[in-house]
Write an enzyme that holds these catalytic residues in place. Structure first.
Site, short mmCIF file in Angstrom:
data_model
loop_
_atom_site.label_atom_id
_atom_site.label_comp_id
_atom_site.label_asym_id
_atom_site.label_seq_id
_atom_site.Cartn_x
_atom_site.Cartn_y
_atom_site.Cartn_z
N ASP A 1 0.85 -1.18 0.00
CA ASP A 1 0.00 0.00 0.00
C ASP A 1 0.89 1.24 0.00
OD1 ASP A 1 -2.27 1.37 0.04
OD2 ASP A 1 -2.83 0.93 2.13
N ASP B 1 9.91 5.66 -6.70
CA ASP B 1 8.58 6.26 -6.70
C ASP B 1 8.68 7.56 -7.47
OD1 ASP B 1 5.85 5.68 -5.76
OD2 ASP B 1 6.01 7.73 -5.00
N SER B 2 7.78 7.70 -8.41
CA SER B 2 7.92 8.84 -9.31
C SER B 2 6.54 9.35 -9.70
CB SER B 2 8.73 8.42 -10.55
OG SER B 2 8.31 7.16 -11.00
O1 ITT Z 1 4.92 1.46 -7.80
P1 ITT Z 1 5.65 0.67 -8.84
O2 ITT Z 1 5.39 -0.80 -8.73
O3 ITT Z 1 7.09 0.99 -8.90
O4 ITT Z 1 5.08 1.10 -10.29
P2 ITT Z 1 4.10 2.32 -10.61
O5 ITT Z 1 3.93 2.40 -12.07
O6 ITT Z 1 2.89 2.21 -9.75
O7 ITT Z 1 4.99 3.56 -10.16
P3 ITT Z 1 4.71 4.74 -9.17
O8 ITT Z 1 3.85 4.30 -8.05
O9 ITT Z 1 6.03 5.33 -8.85
O10 ITT Z 1 3.92 5.72 -10.06
C1 ITT Z 1 4.61 6.47 -11.02
C2 ITT Z 1 3.72 6.90 -12.13
O11 ITT Z 1 4.24 8.15 -12.61
C3 ITT Z 1 4.36 8.13 -13.98
N1 ITT Z 1 5.77 8.16 -14.37
C4 ITT Z 1 6.85 7.91 -13.58
N2 ITT Z 1 7.98 7.99 -14.30
C5 ITT Z 1 7.62 8.23 -15.56
C6 ITT Z 1 8.33 8.40 -16.77
O12 ITT Z 1 9.64 8.24 -16.81
N3 ITT Z 1 7.64 8.66 -17.87
C7 ITT Z 1 6.31 8.79 -17.84
N4 ITT Z 1 5.57 8.63 -16.76
C8 ITT Z 1 6.21 8.38 -15.61
C9 ITT Z 1 3.72 6.88 -14.48
O13 ITT Z 1 2.39 7.11 -14.78
C10 ITT Z 1 3.82 5.95 -13.30
O14 ITT Z 1 2.82 4.98 -13.30
MG MG Z 2 2.96 2.45 -7.60
#
Ligand code: ITT
Ligand code: MG
Length: 536
Positions: free
Chosen positions: A378, A409-410
């Site tokens: 979560d 986390d991004s």
């Molecule tokens: O949590 P994990 O399992 O790592 O995978 P996630 O895709 O859910 O990752 P995040 O919770 O960090 O959410 C980051 C979101 O931000 C966006 N994002 C992050 N980095 C990016 C990039 O390099 N280019 C485009 N979108 C990005 C994208 O929509 C990701 O799904």
């Molecule tokens: Mg995520």
């Protein structure tokens, strides 16, 4: 090679039955008087040059007997005899011996004294560079004090009389081998304290500087016989620890490594290894001592299928090389760092792996799928960093103990939306899985529908959270500035890439992958992370 005498290794490999005459120059290592069954005396003399050693039996009826009765260990001789074998073992007949003059000895010294195969200056420099890596400054100072206290003899001494590394600079070589092994293997055992392990590896045999006479023939000194190198080493290390004000607990643990490194009580250990570091050092010592014995046996083994009996190994060693056409192949040794990425987003894994490869970082990077998959978790923290650590900690629980775990986390931070979607970027539109990116992009465009150009500034933010094998936690942040376009452009990347326009006039989905991996938020955070990894 000097042409008027032969090396011991050459003489020992003369064919059985040849009964060839030989002349050798060698140093008398030890001499014992024995009584034959018929009651007559004979001498057992061990001789060595830099190619190997031989044991000679000299009977009272030979001229050599008279020369030897006046000799003592360390004397150098010219030996005349006939090569012979008894029950398959080299057993030469000795005719006569002449003691070398001091002048002859000096001119032949390089041929007579065996020196460690590695360059002594290079070994010494490497040992000090490893000592500099000891994390605890008091332990580091203790090691330096002890080495300084015993002086140059540490760098010249043999590590043994016969068993292993029994040559000039053998102690330096053996200590360096243990230090190298410690550095390589520590990442596998995160519960072993690195400062104590490296200090123990370097100092475990330091008592040998006092246990052995340091002349041409190594013998035990009087105090060496009375106390042995384990206790002598303990005393040197204790003094150093007290002088350097090492705390009581670390002092006791370092002393314990010295007292227990011989492995078994019957092999001379004063205590049974009872700390992780002591078990570690005694095992490294066991390995290097035995491999040193194999090295010496092979070097002096002659032409037979097997070497002579190696007392330390209680067997003979097969000399023929494995029938393997790839035997000369070099095995690339990696830094040994293994990193698992705590994410269920395959795009992140692909980008991070590509960047490690592109920048030539010597780490083995794997996805969570290699160790059972990313556990459900979560992401309920209110910062990127908090969420990144939630993911890293979740994978750390199932990752191998010696591996690093890295989470990302991004998200995209849009100023006109008060920083949203931000940490909620992945679940912005509430869609999970396949359609999520498309739904998120549509929702973002809709939210910015009435926002004019010039007010659509945004940035990608990435926080990488790293959990090290020793439990250390680090985070690294990277950002890239741009704005949100009015529609999607480009097919590369993932997530919000098609909407995110750089000041240069391209979206990050239009950039070739390699270019995105130079300038992206993830690339910037990863460069910081790599700087840190290089210090590990
Ligand atoms: O949590 P994990 O399992 O790592 O995978 P996630 O895709 O859910 O990752 P995040 O919770 O960090 O959410 C980051 C979101 O931000 C966006 N994002 C992050 N980095 C990016 C990039 O390099 N280019 C485009 N979108 C990005 C994208 O929509 C990701 O799904
Ligand atoms: Mg995520």
């Amino acid at each position: 090679m000097n042409s008027d005498f032969q090396k011991i290794s050459e003489i020992k490999s003369l064919p059985e039955g040849s009964r060839a005459q030989f002349c050798a120059c060698a140093i008398l290592k030890s001499l014992q008087k024995r009584l034959a069954k018929n009651g007559s005396e004979f001498l057992v003399a061990d001789f060595a040059d830099n190619s190997g050693s031989m044991t000679l039996m000299v009977f009272a009826d030979s001229l050599a007997y008279i020369s030897l009765t006046r000799a003592s260990a360390g004397d150098a001789f010219k030996i005349f005899g006939v090569a012979d074998f008894y029950n398959g073992r080299f057993s030469p007949k000795i005719d006569s011996m002449e003691k070398l003059s001091e002048e002859e000895l000096q001119s032949l010294l390089g041929e007579l004294v065996e020196v460690a195969p590695e360059n002594a200056d290079a070994m010494r420099a490497e040992l000090f560079s490893i000592i500099e890596k000891i994390p605890n400054p008091d332990v580091r100072e203790t090691v330096k004090y002890a080495l300084n206290d015993v002086g140059e003899v540490f760098f010249r001494s043999t590590a043994a009389i016969k068993m292993h590394h029994a040559y000039v600079c053998g102690l330096l070589e053996h200590s360096l081998h243990l230090a190298r092994l410690a550095v390589k293997l520590l990442p596998m055992y995160p519960f072993v304290n690195p400062s104590l392990a490296i200090a123990g590896a370097v100092l475990h045999d330091i008592g040998k500087t006092i246990e052995y006479s340091q002349g041409l023939a190594t013998e035990k000194t009087k105090i060496g016989i009375l106390q042995g190198h384990v206790v002598l080493g303990f005393r040197i290390v204790r003094k150093a620890a007290l002088k350097c004000k090492l705390n009581e607990d670390l002092t006791g643990r370092l002393e314990h490594i010295i007292l227990s490194h011989q492995g078994e009580l019957q092999w001379g250990a004063a205590a049974v290894a009872a700390t992780p570091e002591a078990v570690f050092v005694s095992m490294l010592d066991y390995l290097d001592a035995r491999m040193g014995a194999v090295y010496s046996a092979l070097k002096t083994g002659g032409d037979g299928e097997f070497t002579d009996l190696v007392p330390a190994l209680q067997t003979r060693i097969l000399q023929s090389k494995p029938d393997d056409e790839f035997a000369g192949a070099k095995v690339e040794v990696s830094s040994g760092k293994k990193i698992f990425i705590a994410t269920s987003n395959a795009h992140k894994v692909k980008e991070i792996k590509a960047m490690f490869e592109e920048w030539g970082v010597d780490c083995d990077v794997g996805g969570a799928d290699e160790i059972g998959g990313m556990p459900e978790c979560d992401e309920n923290a209110d910062t990127f960093e908090g969420n990144a650590f939630i993911k890293a900690d979740a994978l750390k629980k199932i990752a191998p103990a010696d591996a690093y775990v890295l989470a990302d986390d991004s998200g995209i931070v849009v100023d006109a939306l008060g920083g949203n979607p931000g940490i909620h970027s992945a679940r912005y539109a509430g869609v999970k899985g396949e359609g999520a990116d498309k739904a998120n992009n549509e929702k973002l465009l809709k939210a910015l529908e009435n926002i004019p150009d010039g007010e659509r500034s945004a940035r990608f933010v990435c926080v990488l959270a790293l959990v090290c094998p020793n439990g250390e936690r680090k985070s690294f942040e990277g950002r890239v500035e741009g704005f949100i376009n009015h529609g999607a452009k480009g097919k590369n990347g993932f997530g919000y890439d098609p909407l995110f326009e750089l000041p240069e006039g391209m979206t990050t989905a239009e950039l070739p992958e390699a270019c995105k991996n130079e300038i992206s938020h993830r690339a910037r955070a990863l460069k910081e992370l790599i700087k840190f990894l290089k210090t590990q």
